[in-house]
Each structure stands twice: as structure tokens, then as C-alpha cells.
Enzyme design. Sequence first.
Site, short mmCIF file in Angstrom:
data_model
loop_
_atom_site.label_atom_id
_atom_site.label_comp_id
_atom_site.label_asym_id
_atom_site.label_seq_id
_atom_site.Cartn_x
_atom_site.Cartn_y
_atom_site.Cartn_z
N ASP A 191 60.54 37.25 39.90
CA ASP A 191 61.47 36.95 40.98
C ASP A 191 60.99 37.56 42.29
OD1 ASP A 191 65.05 37.21 41.35
OD2 ASP A 191 63.68 35.52 41.55
N ASP A 387 70.94 33.66 37.85
CA ASP A 387 71.38 35.05 37.87
C ASP A 387 72.45 35.29 36.84
OD1 ASP A 387 71.15 35.15 41.45
OD2 ASP A 387 69.74 35.80 39.90
#
Lengths: 466, 255
Positions: A191, A387
Site C-alpha cells: 500500500d 480497508d
Amino acid sequence: MEKGILEMVGGEIIGIVSPVSICMLLVVLLVHTLTPHGSSTSVATIAMMIYNEQPNDSFVEKFKGGLLNAIVFVCIVMLVTFVLVGLFYFRFTKCLRVYMGFSAFTVLAWMGGIVAVELIQFFSIPIDIITFAICLVNFASVGVMAVFFCRMPIVLIQGYLVVIGMLVAFWFTKLPEWTTWILLVAMAIYDIVAVLAPGGPLNMLVELAIARDEDIPALIYEARPVLPRQISGPPPMSSSPTPARTRRWSNRRAPRNPGVGRGNSGSNSALDNLRTSNGQPTSLITEPPLAPEVGIIGSRLVSSTGDAGMLNSISTVVAGHQATESNVDEDTVPLVSHGTNNSSTAAALDGMESGMRFQGSDQGGSESEDEGLGLGVSGAVKLGLGDFIFYSVLVGRAAMYDLMTVYACYLAIIGGLGATLILLAVWRRALPALPISITLGVVFYFLTRLILDPFVVDLATHLVVF
Amino acid sequence: MTGAGGIGYALIALGPAFSLFVTVIASKPFLILTVLGSAMMWLVSLIASGLLWRAFLPGAVWVFLPLLITVVAIQEAVRIYYWHLYLKIEDFLNKLATKVSKQQLVATDKIQIAIASGLGHGIAHSVFFCLSLLTPAFGPATYYVDSCVHMPLFLVAAFTALGFLLLHTFSMVIAFNALAGDKRSHQLFVPVMHLCAALLTLVNLLPGGCIAGVPLTLMCAVVTMAVAGKIVWDKTGSGSGDLNSLHRVHSASRL
């Protein structure tokens, strides 16, 4: 009763913390009932192509195997993200949308069906196959339509997004233990790289979207604005210059079940197009940003903060900005958009939108008018579904050890989420949202498991507390 | 002891916290964030204490005394640190209030923030010391500790957690008030009461001690509540005793 400052601050953060908490709670409940000690049958997934973890392998072997699995997974995710970027670049939006709709349907029908069957078996619910099939197909169809195609009550859309996140996260918890933890850490690192590095796929995706002022097809959870706007302005439509092509971080696709080997993630593009074609400004961004946007790729939080919104307030106070009266009153808020990463399979890549974008305040203050339409860009926080999924995977995996680790990891993740939001408001640039929460979560898990658990249990069984 | 028993224990430990949450905190998002933040700080202090003392447990019984003293000291230090953080946040909120032309923080706001912070500590304490033990309580049997044959472990843990929850919540109110007004007596009251309550739980180590230990803990909680109540009563102007004075509208009676 006059409203004080205390009622106004922090609404949008709670708007995103609540669904994350609900998703985590559902995953913990599922894990606790169905697989309290981890999945007994190993699931053949992409994440386990290289190494299938056995319980009696040695420590080093498990670690190496887990590492290989994680690296393979991240590579596949990266490839798929590049494919997604390519598709987006060549404007194959229809293809993306169909694919994402198909993915969402598969998640809801197939994975949802499997989870439902396990629950029925566990609770011995009397239900026949025909009723079950009808219910399941209806459930999945409504879900796909709610998330992508039709206008529906926002609660329904939010509910379905949370359910999609929950199902994928539950599927991920079936991975063996070492692989799961190493995978989480690997995804957090990915990420950071994907968002902050100039050549990262998510970075490119966000820049493309900014340059074209288009929506990115992805699955994004959107919270409703919480604070009633006290300033009423001209209707948003009239003030929004480009109602048709507003940039909007649309839904990310849900990560697909690795076992299926297909990507999932529906794109919102279809929904976006539908919405924008109606001439209504989408609840996301309604006008081109006046200031350079900061995007975070990967799991991003998209939020538009209200005039007393936490993010705006932090940024204005900390950075010493002098918000003009008109700006503050008109509720123009930096919009942070956040796509979530789906990294489940390659297919999930198209869902990976990430980015927290920070949009400059718009003088038109069109966000405030959205309230009148009930759309309310201002104050709406968006969080990518990836997420949700990775937070829930972490908490679900913690639930397989003990509930104490669950509580500790929950607090760690929420703390990480809050810290990310604050960093975003302070730095005003694209930041990945996974790393802080995952790092804190993993650290707290191991600290709790190794240190806190024996400590507290020993004290409590002696009935000595402090 | 089956689902009903398990839920009962959980409600004993967390019922008042839940009602406090719903009435005071749930309507204000900032307070919810405060609860989460202070819970996290408490957890960090607990982990720090655990790191310190992990090597000694499970061990001899006398270990508990220095353990309790050091742990309470750590928690009180965290409370002071939290107070300094709170000052910064109060500053920030006041600046924000002037920016959006709203009222600055009034006394009831500060008390609510104090309650929320204390509740965060208390809920974290209850969750870690009681809820996490309750998983077996949902099963068909129950469990008695050697030193306490009168009550199941879960019941003792639930009552003790209740006592400490109230203690944490209201000692934070007292602490905020004392540190703001610089009142020595109240500043000392909080750590001393905390230490007393913790040391009184040592009574539970004696055989049959929990008969005395649990009421003593609850009594400490009641004393703390009384002191906090008196402070709040004085602060919000005992003259105007009606509820209206607590609302924002009548700002004249504030502070």
C-alpha cells in the site's frame, strides 16, 4: 438549544468508524461461531499457490512459505492493478463495470451462500433448498443493483457494502495463520509503495482520474453527512459546473474470493454514470478541485469535512490557514477520497482505488447545498472496501486466539485509522491508510497474546485488579 | 452458565457504562472519539505494566503488592499525561469554536469530556479484566476460584469490574477538576483512592476474602462517585438546581 462546538466536531470520523466497527464485529461473530480455531480444511486459493501450510511444519518453513505466498499474492495484485489502470486508460469503462457487477454478484451469491449454508448447519435452521435458493439469488441481485446500478436508500447500500466486506474478510480468515499475518504486513507495505511511489499503479490511477476528471470504478463505502448544514445555499446542481463528469471515487470492487480465482470488484462506474446522467451531482465530488489534490492510493479515506469537520478543523488550525468566512460558512471542505484496496485476487485490483484526495475548498460551496437534496457531499466520508476487508481479516484472525486480542486489535486499528486521518489533515498529501492500522494491529496482537493475556488472566483469577 | 448467565455477567460489569454511554456520550461524536482514545491510552499503560511484570507472573503471592503499587503509579502518570493532552485539545477546540463563531467550551462540556475520558478507561478496564474472561461463562458450567467458594469467579470479576469502572470514570472527573483548579486535596484524592481500591482487592487473596473484597471495592466506587458528584454540583451552581441550568442556552450560569 444552541449547539456547541462539541456536537459538531468529529461526526464524519464516527461515520466511518461505525461501519468499520460493525464489519469487524460481524466477522468476529462469524469466526467465533463457525471457525473458532481456524479453518480445518485448507482452502485452495491464489494466496496459497506456493506453499500450503501444514500444522506440523517447522517455524522456519512456515515463515518462508508464508513469505512466498505473500509475495506471490502481492505480485498478482499489482499485476491486476496495472491491468485495471490500463483498462481505465483505454476507457473500457463498460467492461470494468460489467466485471465489477459480476464480481459483486459472485461474492454475495457464492461466498454468501457458503457462509449461509455453514450457519444453517451450525444452528440447525429448518429451511428447504428452494426457499434458500430464491432468497439467495434475490439477496445477491439486490446487492449488485444497490451497489452499482440503482438509487436506493443509503442504508441499504451501506449495508450491502458492509456485507460484501464481511464475506470477503471471512473468506480470508480461512487462510492459515502464518500466511495471514505475513500477507497483512505485505499488503500494508504494498500500500505504501503503490500510493507514494511515483510509478505505483494506484498513484497512476489517481492521476489519470484527476487528469480526466472521471470516476474511478471501485467499491467505496460512503457515510452520510452527520451534521445538519446550517447554511442553506443555492441548490448544488446549479452551482456545480460539471454535474455530468464529476470526479468521484466510486466503489471499489470487493476482493474476490481467492478460491474462485476470479477477480471481483464491481465498478461503480455504471452507477456513477447513471447518477451523473441524471444530472444530479454525485455525493462525492461535485466540482473540479481548485487546489491540487492530494490522493492516497490504496485504501483511502474519502471524506469531505463539514465546516467544523474534524479534518478541516485540524488542517485549518494546525496549518494556520485563515479560512475565509465564506469558505467556512459555505462548508467547503477538503475532500479526501479514499479508495480501498482489494487485494484479494488479481481481479480485486480494479477495485483498488486508493487515495485520499484532498480537494481544495470550492468557492461555490456546493457541498452545502447537497444537504438540501439529501445527497450531502459535505461531511460524507468515503472509505474503500479493501480497508474494511483487511481490518476485519486482522480482527477475525485475532478472534481465533481469544477475545482479549480482539479488543486490543480493535482499539489499535481504530487508533491507526484516527492517526491516518489526522496525518492526512496535517500533511495534505496522498497517504495510504492501511499501514498504520495494520502495523499497530499486528504489534498489539502479538503483545497481547504473549504478554497481556497471561498477565491479566493471572491477576484476574487471583481476583486482584487495579 | 449458559447464555443468560454470560449476558448477566456482562451486564453487571458494563450496564452502567452502557447507560452512561447512551445518555451522555452517544449523541456527541467527539465524546465517542474521546472514549476510544482514552481506552487506547489505558490499554497502552496496561501493556507497559505487563511488559514490566510479565516475567514475575505466575509467581509468588507477595509479588502482587509491588506490582499493584507500580501499576497504579503508571496509570496515574498516564492520567497526568492525558490531562496535558486534554489541555491541548481544549485549546484546539476553543480556537475552532472562534473560527466557526460558536461558543467556547463551557463547564458542562468539560465535565462531559472528563466523563468520556474516564469512561474510556473504565470500559477498557472492564473489557480486559472481565469481558475477556467471560467466554467460558456462556457454556454449561461455572468456575470457582480456590480462595472464593461463595461466588463464581465470573460474578466476583463482574462486580469488581463494575466498581473499578465507576471508580475510573469519576476519578477522571475529579482529576480534571482538581488539575484545572489546582486543588491539592483533590489531586491527591484520586491516586490515593485508586491505590486503596487496588490494594483492597488483595483481600480477595485470603480464603473467603471475596465476601469482604467485593463490597469494599464497590464502596470505594461509591465514595468516588460522591466526591465527583459534589464537585459537579458545586461547579454547575447549586443555586440553580434545575436541569435547565445545565443546558447550553443558559450560558450565564456557566463557570
